[in-house]
Design an enzyme around this catalytic site. Structure first.
Site, mmCIF file in Angstrom:
data_model
loop_
_atom_site.group_PDB
_atom_site.id
_atom_site.type_symbol
_atom_site.label_atom_id
_atom_site.label_comp_id
_atom_site.label_asym_id
_atom_site.label_seq_id
_atom_site.Cartn_x
_atom_site.Cartn_y
_atom_site.Cartn_z
ATOM 1 N N LYS A 173 71.919 20.269 76.301
ATOM 2 C CA LYS A 173 72.992 21.374 76.035
ATOM 3 C C LYS A 173 73.224 21.710 74.662
ATOM 4 O O LYS A 173 73.873 22.508 74.278
ATOM 5 C CB LYS A 173 74.222 20.869 76.500
ATOM 6 C CG LYS A 173 74.070 20.894 78.188
ATOM 7 C CD LYS A 173 75.310 19.932 78.980
ATOM 8 C CE LYS A 173 75.103 19.815 80.164
ATOM 9 N NZ LYS A 173 76.281 19.059 81.191
ATOM 10 N N TYR A 217 81.074 12.463 76.601
ATOM 11 C CA TYR A 217 82.097 12.949 77.785
ATOM 12 C C TYR A 217 83.091 11.882 77.503
ATOM 13 O O TYR A 217 83.406 11.732 76.279
ATOM 14 C CB TYR A 217 81.286 12.787 79.203
ATOM 15 C CG TYR A 217 80.133 13.538 79.217
ATOM 16 C CD1 TYR A 217 80.204 14.936 79.467
ATOM 17 C CD2 TYR A 217 78.685 12.927 79.194
ATOM 18 C CE1 TYR A 217 78.990 15.516 79.195
ATOM 19 C CE2 TYR A 217 77.824 13.654 79.416
ATOM 20 C CZ TYR A 217 77.799 14.989 79.410
ATOM 21 O OH TYR A 217 76.730 15.774 79.400
ATOM 22 N N SER A 241 71.302 16.729 80.115
ATOM 23 C CA SER A 241 72.265 17.196 79.503
ATOM 24 C C SER A 241 72.011 17.167 77.781
ATOM 25 O O SER A 241 72.789 18.043 76.939
ATOM 26 C CB SER A 241 73.767 16.487 79.562
ATOM 27 O OG SER A 241 74.237 16.691 80.746
ATOM 28 N N TYR A 267 70.933 27.024 84.304
ATOM 29 C CA TYR A 267 71.229 25.530 83.876
ATOM 30 C C TYR A 267 70.509 24.555 84.485
ATOM 31 O O TYR A 267 70.310 23.735 83.931
ATOM 32 C CB TYR A 267 72.755 25.473 84.604
ATOM 33 C CG TYR A 267 73.462 24.135 84.474
ATOM 34 C CD1 TYR A 267 74.034 23.583 83.221
ATOM 35 C CD2 TYR A 267 73.299 23.387 85.679
ATOM 36 C CE1 TYR A 267 74.350 22.375 83.192
ATOM 37 C CE2 TYR A 267 74.063 22.121 85.468
ATOM 38 C CZ TYR A 267 74.393 21.466 84.057
ATOM 39 O OH TYR A 267 74.810 20.369 84.104
ATOM 40 N N VAL A 322 71.700 12.299 81.745
ATOM 41 C CA VAL A 322 71.779 11.225 82.953
ATOM 42 C C VAL A 322 70.411 10.988 83.214
ATOM 43 O O VAL A 322 70.183 9.931 83.950
ATOM 44 C CB VAL A 322 72.336 12.050 84.398
ATOM 45 C CG1 VAL A 322 73.969 11.781 84.149
ATOM 46 C CG2 VAL A 322 71.977 13.228 84.729
#
Ligand code: DON
Length: 309
Positions: free
Chosen positions: A67, A243, A64, A191, A261
């Site tokens: 991103k 998050y 991530s 993705y 992760v």
């Protein structure tokens, strides 16, 4: 205040001793094979120093953290129109949660949760085949890091696709609201591949330099994004980058950060340095356990905080 090089070495030595390393992600089978004892940390300062400790040159799956780069690229393509399709509020939910999407008409809370990043992938697909969009993302990351040896780990991408039932659910659900313009399969192809980019801490810290330097590459002076945009990306990293652990990270570390992760975290000390840390074991929110502790210690030692006077 200690020298940065000494502080990094101290933090790395302390992390090497710890036994409470969290748990490596196994829901993407390929990530479960990584040695939980690995630890690397890198700092690239705005004045051009590259300081490393531990396994800082070993590539890992950035997941991530990618991103941040896809958001930057998508903002460059569609500008603020992006915010019609993705929000910019913390979700307070896990990274792969589907619950808010029904109430919020398929508009993901922010670009860093999985649903938001899948919409960003859909934006990057416009006018392209998935292969071209993936190539464009990889070249952008190579450009930011000034390193064209960075690659995508195809085995990680395949492993994630094979087990990506939740992401397929998110993409299909958003498609039902009209918030994906391409077939879910295609947006997910982009993705999964950008999540599977493999980088070392050195490469990741290099790629984050523009965010620590008001949108400009500090080595060349070239503008990557406007100063306003760099600040806004930093604000999203601070509020949404971890998050439902974002508040805790901001409280403990005090700088914008983005986790993955794979156990990596990109941290930004505006005006000072871009930081990357890697420790594969995760805490209960899916963020690197020792990575966050290491950044907390480093920030304290160096007196770094965006709230520092
Ligand atoms: O979609 C996924 O689940 C992964 N490719 C990325 C999730 C992730 O890195 C969350 N970060 N902590």
């Amino acid at each position: 205040m200690p020298e940065l090089e000494q502080a990094l070495a101290e933090v790395a030595a302390e992390m090497a001793e710890r036994t409470d390393r969290g748990n490596v992600a196994t829901y993407i089978p390929q990530l479960g094979k990584v040695d939980p004892k690995k630890f690397g940390i890198a700092a690239v300062t705005n004045d051009g120093r590259v300081l490393l400790a531990g396994d800082a040159d070993q590539p890992f799956s950035i997941q991530s953290v990618s991103k941040v780069f896809t958001l930057t690229l998508a903002l460059g393509k569609v500008g603020d129109a992006l915010w019609h399709r993705v929000g910019r509020e913390p979700s307070g939910n896990p990274f792969n949660s589907i619950v808010q999407l029904e109430h919020e008409n398929g508009i993901p809370r922010n670009p860093f949760i999985n649903a938001g990043a899948i919409v960003i992938s859909d934006i990057l697909l416009a006018g392209h085949q998935p292969r071209e969009a993936i190539g464009e993302i990889l070249r952008f990351v190579q450009f930011l890091a000034d390193d064209d040896t960075i690659i995508i780990d195809r085995e990680v991408a395949a492993s994630e696709r094979a087990t990506g039932y939740r992401n397929f659910a998110l993409a299909n659900y958003m498609k039902s609201f009209g918030n994906l313009h391409h077939e879910p399969e295609l947006a997910l192809g982009v993705y999964f591949h950008h999540c599977a980019i493999a980088m070392s801490c050195r490469q990741l810290a290099m790629a984050g330099r523009f965010l620590a330097n008001g949108g400009r590459n500090p080595a060349t002076g070239h503008s990557v994004v406007s100063t306003e945009r760099a600040r806004r990306i930093g604000a999203l990293m601070l509020t949404c980058g971890h998050y439902d652990g974002s508040g805790d990270f901001a409280f403990r570390v005090g700088i914008p950060g983005k986790s993955g992760v794979g156990g990596g975290i990109l941290g930004i000390v505006p005006g000072v340095a871009s930081l990357a840390v890697w420790s594969p074991g995760l805490n209960e929110n899916g963020n690197s356990k020792l990575g966050s502790i290491a950044l907390e210690k480093l920030a304290r030692m160096m007196n770094w905080s965006i709230f520092a006077p």
